[in-house]
Design an enzyme around this catalytic site. Structure first.
Site, PDB file in Angstrom:
ATOM      1  N   CYS A 174      -8.417  23.462 -48.715  1.00  0.00           N
ATOM      2  CA  CYS A 174      -7.179  23.042 -48.050  1.00  0.00           C
ATOM      3  C   CYS A 174      -6.251  22.254 -48.957  1.00  0.00           C
ATOM      4  O   CYS A 174      -5.153  21.872 -48.545  1.00  0.00           O
ATOM      5  CB  CYS A 174      -7.524  22.236 -46.804  1.00  0.00           C
ATOM      6  SG  CYS A 174      -8.677  23.112 -45.730  1.00  0.00           S
TER       7      CYS A 174
ATOM      8  N   HIS B 133      -1.740  14.883 -44.638  1.00  0.00           N
ATOM      9  CA  HIS B 133      -2.645  16.021 -44.487  1.00  0.00           C
ATOM     10  C   HIS B 133      -3.111  16.114 -43.033  1.00  0.00           C
ATOM     11  O   HIS B 133      -3.090  17.190 -42.447  1.00  0.00           O
ATOM     12  CB  HIS B 133      -3.834  15.867 -45.434  1.00  0.00           C
ATOM     13  CG  HIS B 133      -4.748  17.044 -45.458  1.00  0.00           C
ATOM     14  ND1 HIS B 133      -4.368  18.279 -45.945  1.00  0.00           N
ATOM     15  CD2 HIS B 133      -6.040  17.188 -45.053  1.00  0.00           C
ATOM     16  CE1 HIS B 133      -5.376  19.127 -45.843  1.00  0.00           C
ATOM     17  NE2 HIS B 133      -6.405  18.492 -45.300  1.00  0.00           N
TER      18      HIS B 133
ATOM     19  N   GLU C 185      -7.344   8.919 -44.340  1.00  0.00           N
ATOM     20  CA  GLU C 185      -5.986   9.032 -44.859  1.00  0.00           C
ATOM     21  C   GLU C 185      -5.153   7.803 -44.493  1.00  0.00           C
ATOM     22  O   GLU C 185      -4.349   7.324 -45.302  1.00  0.00           O
ATOM     23  CB  GLU C 185      -5.320  10.301 -44.346  1.00  0.00           C
ATOM     24  CG  GLU C 185      -3.972  10.573 -45.001  1.00  0.00           C
ATOM     25  CD  GLU C 185      -3.428  11.955 -44.729  1.00  0.00           C
ATOM     26  OE1 GLU C 185      -2.479  12.358 -45.420  1.00  0.00           O
ATOM     27  OE2 GLU C 185      -3.953  12.653 -43.828  1.00  0.00           O
TER      28      GLU C 185
ATOM     29  N   LYS D 239       0.644  19.346 -38.816  1.00  0.00           N
ATOM     30  CA  LYS D 239      -0.441  20.141 -38.227  1.00  0.00           C
ATOM     31  C   LYS D 239      -0.575  19.933 -36.724  1.00  0.00           C
ATOM     32  O   LYS D 239      -1.252  20.711 -36.055  1.00  0.00           O
ATOM     33  CB  LYS D 239      -1.756  19.838 -38.941  1.00  0.00           C
ATOM     34  CG  LYS D 239      -1.782  20.310 -40.394  1.00  0.00           C
ATOM     35  CD  LYS D 239      -3.098  19.983 -41.068  1.00  0.00           C
ATOM     36  CE  LYS D 239      -3.084  20.355 -42.538  1.00  0.00           C
ATOM     37  NZ  LYS D 239      -2.165  19.515 -43.333  1.00  0.00           N
TER      38      LYS D 239
ATOM     39  N   HIS E 137      -3.927  23.856 -38.656  1.00  0.00           N
ATOM     40  CA  HIS E 137      -4.363  23.688 -40.046  1.00  0.00           C
ATOM     41  C   HIS E 137      -4.395  25.052 -40.705  1.00  0.00           C
ATOM     42  O   HIS E 137      -5.271  25.875 -40.406  1.00  0.00           O
ATOM     43  CB  HIS E 137      -5.735  23.021 -40.074  1.00  0.00           C
ATOM     44  CG  HIS E 137      -6.156  22.597 -41.451  1.00  0.00           C
ATOM     45  ND1 HIS E 137      -5.371  22.779 -42.570  1.00  0.00           N
ATOM     46  CD2 HIS E 137      -7.302  21.996 -41.889  1.00  0.00           C
ATOM     47  CE1 HIS E 137      -6.004  22.316 -43.623  1.00  0.00           C
ATOM     48  NE2 HIS E 137      -7.159  21.824 -43.239  1.00  0.00           N
TER      49      HIS E 137
ATOM     50  N   PHE F 160     -12.148  20.660 -48.629  1.00  0.00           N
ATOM     51  CA  PHE F 160     -13.605  20.561 -48.639  1.00  0.00           C
ATOM     52  C   PHE F 160     -14.084  20.564 -50.090  1.00  0.00           C
ATOM     53  O   PHE F 160     -13.547  21.256 -50.948  1.00  0.00           O
ATOM     54  CB  PHE F 160     -14.228  21.748 -47.903  1.00  0.00           C
ATOM     55  CG  PHE F 160     -14.224  21.627 -46.401  1.00  0.00           C
ATOM     56  CD1 PHE F 160     -13.818  20.475 -45.766  1.00  0.00           C
ATOM     57  CD2 PHE F 160     -14.635  22.694 -45.614  1.00  0.00           C
ATOM     58  CE1 PHE F 160     -13.831  20.360 -44.380  1.00  0.00           C
ATOM     59  CE2 PHE F 160     -14.651  22.607 -44.229  1.00  0.00           C
ATOM     60  CZ  PHE F 160     -14.242  21.444 -43.617  1.00  0.00           C
TER      61      PHE F 160
END
Length: 425
Positions: A174, A314, A325, A346, A351, A411
């Site tokens: 991502c 994000h 975050e 998002k 996402h 990830f």
């Protein structure tokens, strides 16, 4: 000077001269931006397949998508949906930048493509594996490999539009879109290209992908309220909602852009890439990897944290990711954190995995250009970790945006931060 190439003595300034986007809110930048600033959700019950067997039965699907202005009927069947997204967003970006239908000569040689994806041709991959299991390997499509591997989108953009410079796929889950744009920036700064088409695309709304993420407990199961399921920074968040789409930027050396009469939309002034080296899916404690990425971007730009007005987060709507975050924002900005307007796209477009960082970059540039920051929707019960921060809840925020950071995390603990600023000659 070597064989016609000149490497600059100092890093060159890099501006954005074109943008393209395809999301659940629309099939171009204008429609996507209108949906984002209106606070409209593009998340609904899945139509791409019967979702009754999966725990999360919703997605942010791209609707009414059409690539027939680029591909003929035969190629539409032979090119995966993720690659079609890439071709469409690249074409939109090239058109806005005032670049020709097909690049030729030195322009082609000095233009490259970094277009990434998290999962590539997932639907082609899963479909052919199922077909093999049912009918044997001799029934696999001869286009299976070139439709599914992750580098072919970048290759197809070159085939269709002509650039012969550096060409590759960046793959970092991502964080892909952010890394692709950042590495394209570095490529221009050091003189290996004058122009780059850079971004990320994803088309992975398939039962197997949903099943895989669901088995990790990563997805929201708020199936009775799809539009309200993605809720970054809200106490009730229970996972992300998968989305699809893509975005591309035309990055260009400032001198090259001005020489050909292009209009800079914004300047990319900083980029940082780091690893958490911590956990395969969870962020490092306190979001320290994100902190180091942002600090690298600020250092390259020569800007203090106080110069930043906006963060495009994000913010996937996962419990631990959002918390980390927010901690990173407080660490990066200190006392200035409460004066930064934070937005979570998002919440509306889901996402989009490998495309997320590129779509966020488009939104960030639009915020700089228009002075309008999209809202974070579905923020009804603020997480205590967000206390005192401006998350632009519910409706768009009108403010001057001189500089803005966009975050992208993947990830494996891979982080990217892009720092854009208003272009000033």
């Amino acid at each position: 000077m070597t064989d016609g190439y000149h490497w600059p003595a100092a890093p060159r300034r890099v501006v954005v001269t074109g943008m393209g986007a395809v999301t659940a809110l629309g099939n171009d930048v204008g429609a996507t931006w209108a949906g984002l600033t209106a606070g409209r959700s593009g998340i609904r019950t899945i139509t791409a397949f019967d979702p009754s067997r999966v725990d999360s039965r919703m997605a942010a699907e791209v609707v009414d998508f059409d690539a027939s202005h680029i591909l003929d009927r035969k190629d539409l069947r032979r090119i995966d949906r993720y690659i079609q997204f890439g071709l469409v967003v690249a074409r939109e970006a090239l058109d806005q930048a005032g670049l020709p239908d097909r690049l030729e000569g030195e322009l082609a040689e000095r233009t490259g493509v970094f277009m990434g994806s998290g999962l590539g041709g997932a639907n082609t991959l899963f479909g052919n594996v199922l077909l093999m299991g049912q009918r044997g390997p001799d029934r696999i499509s001869p286009f299976f490999i070139p439709m599914s591997i992750l580098n072919v989108c970048a290759g197809q953009i070159a085939i269709q539009f002509g650039p012969t410079g550096p060409n590759m796929a960046i793959v970092s889950a991502c964080a892909t879109g952010g890394h692709a744009i950042g590495e394209a920036w570095e490529t221009i700064r050091r003189g290996d290209a004058d122009t780059m088409i850079a971004g990320g695309v994803e088309a992975a709304i398939h039962e197997a992908a949903l099943g895989g993420f669901a088995s990790m407990k990563a997805l929201s199961t708020r199936n009775d309220d799809p539009a309200g399921a993605s809720r970054p920074f809200d106490r009730g968040r229970d996972g992300f909602v998968i989305g699809e789409g893509g975005a591309a930027l035309i990055l260009e050396a400032l001198d090259h852009a001005l020489e050909r009469g292009a209009t800079p939309l914004a300047e990319l002034v900083g980029y940082g890439a780091t690893a958490d080296a911590s956990h395969i899916t969870l962020p490092a404690p306190g979001g320290i990897g994100a902190v180091r990425a942002a600090r690298l971007a600020l250092a390259k730009a020569g800007l203090a944290p106080e110069a930043v007005d906006h963060v495009n987060a994000h913010a996937t709507s996962t419990p631990e990711g959002d918390k980390a975050e927010l901690a990173a924002v407080r660490t990066i900005f200190g006392d200035h954190a409460e004066r930064v307007t934070i937005s979570a796209n998002k919440s509306m477009i889901g996402h989009t995995l490998g495309a997320a960082g590129a779509i966020a970059a488009v939104s960030t540039i639009q915020a700089i250009r228009t002075g309008l920051i999209p809202p974070t929707i579905n923020l009804e019960d603020l997480d205590e970790a967000a206390a005192g921060l401006d998350l632009s809840p519910g409706r768009a925020t009108r403010r001057e945006v001189r500089a803005a950071i966009t975050n992208a995390f993947g990830f494996g603990g891979q982080n990217a931060a892009l720092l854009f600023s208003r272009y000033e000659r």
